[in-house]
Design a protein around this motif. Structure first.
Motif, PDB file in Angstrom:
ATOM      1  N   GLY A  91       0.800  -1.214   0.000  1.00 11.84           N
ATOM      2  CA  GLY A  91       0.000   0.000   0.000  1.00 11.84           C
ATOM      3  C   GLY A  91       0.833   1.263   0.000  1.00 11.84           C
ATOM      4  N   VAL A  92       0.150   2.388  -0.154  1.00 13.85           N
ATOM      5  CA  VAL A  92       0.835   3.687  -0.050  1.00 13.85           C
ATOM      6  C   VAL A  92       1.472   3.809   1.326  1.00 13.85           C
ATOM      7  CG1 VAL A  92       0.540   6.193  -0.079  1.00 13.85           C
ATOM      8  CG2 VAL A  92      -0.744   4.771  -1.699  1.00 13.85           C
ATOM      9  N   GLY A  93       0.745   3.373   2.357  1.00 19.90           N
ATOM     10  CA  GLY A  93       1.292   3.427   3.715  1.00 19.90           C
ATOM     11  C   GLY A  93       2.525   2.564   3.862  1.00 19.90           C
ATOM     12  N   SER A  94       2.539   1.393   3.209  1.00 21.41           N
ATOM     13  CA  SER A  94       3.721   0.510   3.245  1.00 21.41           C
ATOM     14  C   SER A  94       4.918   1.227   2.639  1.00 21.41           C
ATOM     15  CB  SER A  94       3.449  -0.778   2.462  1.00 21.41           C
ATOM     16  OG  SER A  94       2.203  -1.333   2.764  1.00 21.41           O
ATOM     17  N   ILE A  95       4.692   1.891   1.508  1.00 17.07           N
ATOM     18  CA  ILE A  95       5.761   2.602   0.806  1.00 17.07           C
ATOM     19  C   ILE A  95       6.260   3.779   1.641  1.00 17.07           C
ATOM     20  CG2 ILE A  95       6.238   4.047  -1.221  1.00 17.07           C
ATOM     21  CD1 ILE A  95       4.192   2.174  -2.726  1.00 17.07           C
ATOM     22  N   MET A  96       5.335   4.492   2.265  1.00 15.21           N
ATOM     23  CA  MET A  96       5.700   5.677   3.045  1.00 15.21           C
ATOM     24  C   MET A  96       6.562   5.333   4.255  1.00 15.21           C
ATOM     25  SD  MET A  96       4.470   8.384   1.497  1.00 15.21           S
ATOM     26  CE  MET A  96       4.240   9.704   2.680  1.00 15.21           C
ATOM     27  N   LYS A  97       6.510   4.066   4.702  1.00 17.41           N
ATOM     28  CA  LYS A  97       7.331   3.664   5.866  1.00 17.41           C
ATOM     29  C   LYS A  97       8.793   3.431   5.488  1.00 17.41           C
ATOM     30  CE  LYS A  97       4.603   0.242   7.270  1.00 17.41           C
ATOM     31  NZ  LYS A  97       4.143  -0.892   8.115  1.00 17.41           N
ATOM     32  N   ALA A  98       9.101   3.321   4.201  1.00 12.88           N
ATOM     33  CA  ALA A  98      10.493   3.102   3.770  1.00 12.88           C
ATOM     34  C   ALA A  98      11.347   4.305   4.159  1.00 12.88           C
ATOM     35  CB  ALA A  98      10.554   2.870   2.269  1.00 12.88           C
TER      36      ALA A  98
END
Length: 634
Positions: free
Chosen positions: A199-206
Motif C-alpha cells: 500500500g501507499v502506507g507501506s511505501i511511506m514507511k520506507a
C-alpha cells in the motif's frame, strides 16, 4: 540549479540526460548501502518494482555483482506487487520477471526473496498480506524503496482512490492500467482484473524512496505528482509528505516541470536562441496571439523582459523568431536543387541524395513520415527503407490461420502437393488452438506472421514508388523472442545497421525518435542506429550524412523543437493514408494500440493537422498538414 527554479517542486528532483545515466545513479546508491551494511555486518532491506523503468537499474546491479564482486548475501527484498491470480512461471509473472532481470544472476539467498503470491486461494490472501507487512517490520523496515510511476499516477498497484494509510492488500486494477498492460498479455481481455500490492502506507514507511520515470509519456503525470496538490487521485503525490524521497528523471520525463518548460517565469536565465524561440512560442499559445502581434507589455508581463532588454523591442524579437520558424518549412526534404540553401533546413547539394528511412516496425515509415517519403521519391532521390524488426508479434492469430489456409488452397489450385498444404494448415491451426493467453507462438506461426508484415511493407513501398531491392528487412535479433519482452541491444543488432549504412553510404538518415513507444522497440531501434553512426563517424561519407528524427504514432515534436516541417497537401495526405492502408493486419484493430483507441492512420493525420494548425496560429502559412523532424547532431 537555483532554488528558485525548483520553487514549484514539492519533492526533490534529480534530472539526468538519459535514463541510462539515471539508472546507474540509482544502482550506485543501492550498492553503496549494501556495502556499508556489509561492513557493519547488518542486513539491507530493499523494496523492488517491476516494469520497464527499473530494468536498467537491475542490469547495473548484476554488472556490479559480476565485475566488481558486489555480494547480495546480506540483502532481503520485498516486491511491490503481483497480478492476481498469477502462476509464477507465467510470462507475465513478476516472479519470473525478477528472476530474469536480477535474482537469477546474483548471489541473493532464495529465502531472502519476497514477492506477493498470486497462486493463493482468495480466502488466504488477507492473512498473506498481513504476514507480508509483519515480515517487513520484523526486519526493521525497508531501507530503500524503488518505484516507477504509472500513467494514472499509481505507485505499485495503488490506483486512484488509494489512501495514504493503505497497506498490502488485494486491489482491483484501474481500466487505464489494464489497457497499458494489454500488450504483455496479448490483449486486454487476458489482463487480470486484480493484483496484490503493497500500500501507499507501506511505501511511506520506507526510509529512502527513489521514484523513477523515463520518456515523454510520463512527463504529464510526473508534473502532477511533483508539482500538483496531494490527492488520492494521484497516489504518487503522497510522496510529497515523505521525509526522504528523490524523484529521478531523464530529460524527456522532466519536460513538463516548470523549471524545464517555462524556467523564465521563475528566475533570470541565460537566454540563447533556442530558449528564446521556446519562450516566444509558449507566449503565443498562452495569449492566443501570432508571433508578430506580441508586444513589449506581453513580454514584460510574463517574465521575459530580459529578452526585450537585449533586443531593444518586441518587434525585433518577433521578426527573429518568425523567420526562424519560417525557415523550418520546406517542400523539399531532400534539399532543393539550384537554390539558395542558406535559410533552408536541408542542403541543396548533392542532388539527388541517397536516403535511408529506418522503420522500427514494418509500418512506422508510412505512419510517421509517409508524406515526406512520397516527396523524396517523387523528387528523384534514391530512397531506401530499412525495416528494423519483423513486427511478427503484432499480428492476430486469425490472420495467420487465413494465410495458412491460402497456402493450402494455393497448393490445391495449382496442382502442388495437396497433402503437404493440408498438413501445414493443420499444424498451424493446432498450434494456435493449443496456445494459452500470452503464450509464445510456434516457430511456424511466428514465421507466417513475419511474412504477413513483410508483404504489407513491400506493398506500401511499391505504392510509394521504390523498387523491391531498396527495401531492406533487417530482422534485428533483439526483437526475435516471440514475446513482448525483448533481449537487450547486442553487437549483432548494431552490426546489422552498420553493414547496411556502409553498403548504401547515405546522405540522409531518417530514424524514429519517438521514445514514448510503450513497448520499448523504438528506443532500442534508435539506440542501435546511434551506436552504428557513432562507430562510423570517421568514414568519409559520414561527414556529409545528416540524421533526421521523426516521431511516430504516439506524439509529435513540440513546435519550438522542429527543425524541418514538410507541408502536405490534401492529395498528398490521402496518398499517405493509402500507403498506411497497405498494412492490413494493423488496420481497424491493432494488436498493440496502446491507450489511444484511434487507428494509427487517424492518429498520424490528426497529429499532422495539429502541427499545421499550430504553425498557422503562430501567423505562418496555412497548410493542410505537416510532418515534423528534428536534426540529430553527434
Amino acid at each position: 540549479m537555483s532554488n528558485d527554479l525548483a520553487a514549484f517542486e514539492k519533492i526533490p528532483v534529480k534530472i539526468f540526460n538519459t535514463s541510462e545515466q539515471a539508472s546507474i545513479f540509482v544502482a550506485t546508491e543501492i550498492a553503496a548501502l549494501i556495502k556499508a551494511r556489509q561492513q557493519e555486518n547488518k542486513p539491507v532491506v530493499l523494496g523492488l518494482a517491476t516494469g520497464s523503468t527499473p530494468t536498467r537499474v537491475y542490469a547495473e546491479l548484476v554488472k556490479m555483482h559480476k565485475k566488481e564482486g558486489l555480494s547480495f548475501r546480506n540483502v532481503h527484498t520485498f516486491n511491490l506487487d503481483e497480478y492476481y491470480p498469477m502462476q509464477p512461471d507465467s510470462l507475465q509473472s513478476y516472479v519470473r520477471f525478477m528472476g530474469e532481470h536480477l535474482f537469477d544472476h546474483i548471489d541473493i539467498p532464495k529465502q531472502n526473496i519476497n514477492i506477493p503470491d498470486g497462486t493463493l486461494p482468495k480466502e488466504k490472501v488477507g492473512d498473506f498480506c498481513r504476514d507480508y507487512e509483519k515480515k517487513i517490520d520484523d526486519l526493521g523496515g525497508i531501507d530503500i524503496q524503488v518505484l516507477g510511476i504509472g500513467r494514472t499516477g499509481h505507485i505499485g498497484f495503488n490506483e486512484p482512490g488509494s489512501t495514504e494509510r493503505s497497506l498490502t492488500r488485494l486491489v482491483t486494477l484501474d481500466q487505464v492500467t489494464r489497457i497499458d498492460a494489454a500488450s504483455d498479455f496479448f490483449g486486454e481481455e487476458n489482463v487480470p482484473r486484480k493484483a496484490i500490492t503493497m500500500g501507499v502506507g507501506s511505501i511511506m514507511k520506507a526510509r529512502k524512496v527513489f521514484m523513477m520515470a523515463w520518456g515523454e509519456g510520463k512527463a504529464a503525470v510526473i508534473k502532477k505528482a511533483v508539482e500538483g496538490p496531494v490527492t488520492d487521485q494521484i497516489p504518487s503525490s503522497f510522496l510529497q509528505k515523505h521525509p526522504d524521497c528523490l524523484v529521478v528523471l531523464d530529460e524527456a520525463s522532466s519536460s513538463e516541470l516548470v523549471r524545464k518548460k517555462t524556467p523564465w517565469v521563475l528566475d533570470s536565465i541565460d537566454w540563447n536562441d533556442k530558449l528564446i524561440r521556446k519562450a516566444v512560442v509558449w507566449l503565443c499559445f498562452k495569449l492566443g496571439k501570432p508571433v508578430l502581434k506580441l508586444t513589449n507589455h506581453d513580454y514584460m508581463e510574463h517574465g521575459m523582459g530580459d529578452i526585450i532588454t537585449e533586443y531593444g523591442s518586441a518587434y525585433k524579437v518577433n521578426i527573429k523568431v518568425f523567420n526562424d520558424l519560417q525557415h523550418t518549412i520546406t517542400g523539399w526534404p531532400g534539399g532543393k536543387p539550384n537554390a539558395d540553401d542558406s535559410h533552408r533546413p536541408e542542403r541543396a547539394k548533392p542532388f539527388p541524395k541517397k536516403a535511408i528511412i529506418f522503420s522500427p516496425h514494418p509500418d512506422d515509415d508510412v505512419i510517421s513520415m509517409g508524406g515526406t517519403f512520397i516527396r523524396l521519391v517523387d523528387q528523384g532521390h534514391e530512397v531506401h527503407v530499412a525495416y528494423q524488426t519483423s513486427g511478427n508479434i503484432a499480428v492476430f492469430d486469425d490472420d495467420a490461420v487465413r494465410f495458412a489456409d491460402f497456402v493450402r488452397d494455393f497448393n490445391t489450385e495449382f496442382g502442388l502437393s495437396k497433402a503437404d498444404g493440408e498438413k501445414f494448415y493443420q499444424k498451424v491451426v493446432s498450434s494456435i488452438k493449443g496456445k494459452g493467453p500470452g503464450q509464445i507462438d510456434s516457430a511456424e506461426v511466428l514465421k507466417i506472421k513475419g511474412l504477413i508484415r513483410r508483404g504489407e511493407a513491400k506493398a506500401g513501398g511499391r505504392y510509394v514508388g521504390i523498387p523491391d531491392e531498396q527495401m531492406h528487412f533487417l530482422d534485428m535479433p533483439f526483437y526475435e523472442t516471440g514475446a513482448v519482452k525483448k533481449k537487450p541491444l547486442g553487437e549483432e543488432d548494431i552490426k546489422v545497421i552498420m553493414d547496411l549504412l556502409q553498403k548504401i553510404q547515405p546522405h540522409q538518415i531518417y530514424a524514429a525518435g519517438d521514445l514514448s513507444d510503450p513497448h520499448g522497440t523504438h528506443r532500442v531501434a534508435l539506440a542501435a542506429i546511434f551506436e552504428a553512426v557513432n562507430r562510423l563517424k570517421n568514414e568519409s561519407w559520414m561527414k556529409d550524412c545528416w540524421v533526421w528524427l521523426y516521431r511516430g504514432a504516439w506524439q509529435e515534436w513540440d513546435i519550438d523543437q522542429i527543425e524541418m516541417a514538410v507541408p502536405l497537401s490534401p492529395d498528398e495526405l490521402m496518398r499517405k493514408r493509402r500507403a498506411v492502408f497497405k498494412h492490413q493486419s494493423q488496420k481497424d484493430s491493432a494488436m498493440f494500440p496502446g491507450s489511444d483507441k484511434r487507428e494509427f492512420w487517424m492518429r498520424a493525420e490528426d497529429r499532422n493537422h495539429a502541427t499545421a494548425a499550430a504553425y498557422n496560429a503562430l501567423g505562418l502559412a496555412e497548410y493542410e498538414a505537416m510532418e515534423a523532424f528534428v536534426r540529430h547532431k553527434f
